[in-house]
Scaffold this motif. Sequence first.
Motif, PDB file in Angstrom:
ATOM      1  N   ALA A  39      39.195  35.319  42.052  1.00 49.14           N
ATOM      2  CA  ALA A  39      37.832  35.835  42.227  1.00 49.14           C
ATOM      3  C   ALA A  39      37.805  36.939  43.286  1.00 49.14           C
ATOM      4  CB  ALA A  39      36.882  34.696  42.622  1.00 49.14           C
ATOM      5  N   LYS A  40      38.611  36.769  44.336  1.00 49.17           N
ATOM      6  CA  LYS A  40      38.673  37.799  45.372  1.00 49.17           C
ATOM      7  C   LYS A  40      39.288  39.082  44.796  1.00 49.17           C
ATOM      8  CE  LYS A  40      40.084  39.000  50.008  1.00 49.17           C
ATOM      9  NZ  LYS A  40      41.073  38.833  51.076  1.00 49.17           N
ATOM     10  N   ALA A  41      40.297  38.913  43.934  1.00 52.15           N
ATOM     11  CA  ALA A  41      40.930  40.078  43.309  1.00 52.15           C
ATOM     12  C   ALA A  41      39.907  40.846  42.465  1.00 52.15           C
ATOM     13  CB  ALA A  41      42.117  39.635  42.449  1.00 52.15           C
ATOM     14  N   VAL A  42      39.108  40.133  41.687  1.00 51.49           N
ATOM     15  CA  VAL A  42      38.059  40.776  40.876  1.00 51.49           C
ATOM     16  C   VAL A  42      37.155  41.616  41.776  1.00 51.49           C
ATOM     17  CG1 VAL A  42      35.956  40.344  39.525  1.00 51.49           C
ATOM     18  CG2 VAL A  42      38.064  39.112  38.972  1.00 51.49           C
ATOM     19  N   GLU A  43      36.710  40.994  42.864  1.00 51.15           N
ATOM     20  CA  GLU A  43      35.818  41.668  43.810  1.00 51.15           C
ATOM     21  C   GLU A  43      36.476  42.940  44.390  1.00 51.15           C
ATOM     22  OE1 GLU A  43      34.575  39.911  47.859  1.00 51.15           O
ATOM     23  OE2 GLU A  43      33.899  38.482  46.331  1.00 51.15           O
ATOM     24  N   MET A  44      37.747  42.843  44.719  1.00 46.54           N
ATOM     25  CA  MET A  44      38.451  43.981  45.337  1.00 46.54           C
ATOM     26  C   MET A  44      38.654  45.134  44.362  1.00 46.54           C
ATOM     27  SD  MET A  44      41.323  42.011  47.596  1.00 46.54           S
ATOM     28  CE  MET A  44      41.488  43.110  48.997  1.00 46.54           C
ATOM     29  N   TYR A  45      38.993  44.808  43.116  1.00 48.70           N
ATOM     30  CA  TYR A  45      39.164  45.880  42.112  1.00 48.70           C
ATOM     31  C   TYR A  45      37.811  46.504  41.768  1.00 48.70           C
ATOM     32  CZ  TYR A  45      44.144  45.061  41.426  1.00 48.70           C
ATOM     33  OH  TYR A  45      45.506  44.977  41.619  1.00 48.70           O
ATOM     34  N   GLU A  46      36.763  45.679  41.772  1.00 45.23           N
ATOM     35  CA  GLU A  46      35.419  46.240  41.523  1.00 45.23           C
ATOM     36  C   GLU A  46      35.043  47.243  42.611  1.00 45.23           C
ATOM     37  OE1 GLU A  46      33.006  42.723  41.055  1.00 45.23           O
ATOM     38  OE2 GLU A  46      33.034  42.897  38.871  1.00 45.23           O
ATOM     39  N   LYS A  47      35.380  46.914  43.853  1.00 46.06           N
ATOM     40  CA  LYS A  47      35.069  47.832  44.951  1.00 46.06           C
ATOM     41  C   LYS A  47      35.876  49.135  44.797  1.00 46.06           C
ATOM     42  CE  LYS A  47      34.769  48.434  49.896  1.00 46.06           C
ATOM     43  NZ  LYS A  47      35.355  48.069  51.188  1.00 46.06           N
TER      44      LYS A  47
END
Length: 152
Positions: free
Chosen positions: A93-101
């Motif tokens: 979930a953190k990876a998703v958030e980071m790629y979205e940013k």
Amino acid sequence: MASQELITQLNEILKHEWTGVAQYSQAGFIIEGVWREVYADRFLGDAKESFGHAQLVGDKIVALGGVPVATRNEIRQSRDLQEVLQFSLEFEAKAVEMYEKALELAEGNRPLVIFLEDILKDEQEGVDEYTKLLRNSSAAGAAATHSAKKSG
Ligand SMILES: [Fe+2]
């Protein structure tokens, strides 16, 4: 020339992927008991996926004129399988958030957007998979048995 902010974010992502290599490898190494049969390969596979992403992102950072980091964050580990699955879900979930940013920062650069979206898709698959693995499978099994009895 890519913005410094974008390169910084890609380096945060790279650090997260290196963390994934170590965290999933460790989970694969230490799992014991009957579930080892199922989960050792799964965790090592996820370590390899993180390594693949690290490779892609590291190469991209250099292409954009930056210098890739060679460090990682602290890993989370446990001998409790449920806990390891929870750590894995949070990691994805953190990876998703980071790629979205990173995608927000890449706006207007179509090839870079596609590059990042491609990886984002893998990360979301990770979230979906660990979400399903964490669902109460014994309750689901009981419900399936119950409905099988009813229809039989
Ligand atoms: Fe990843």
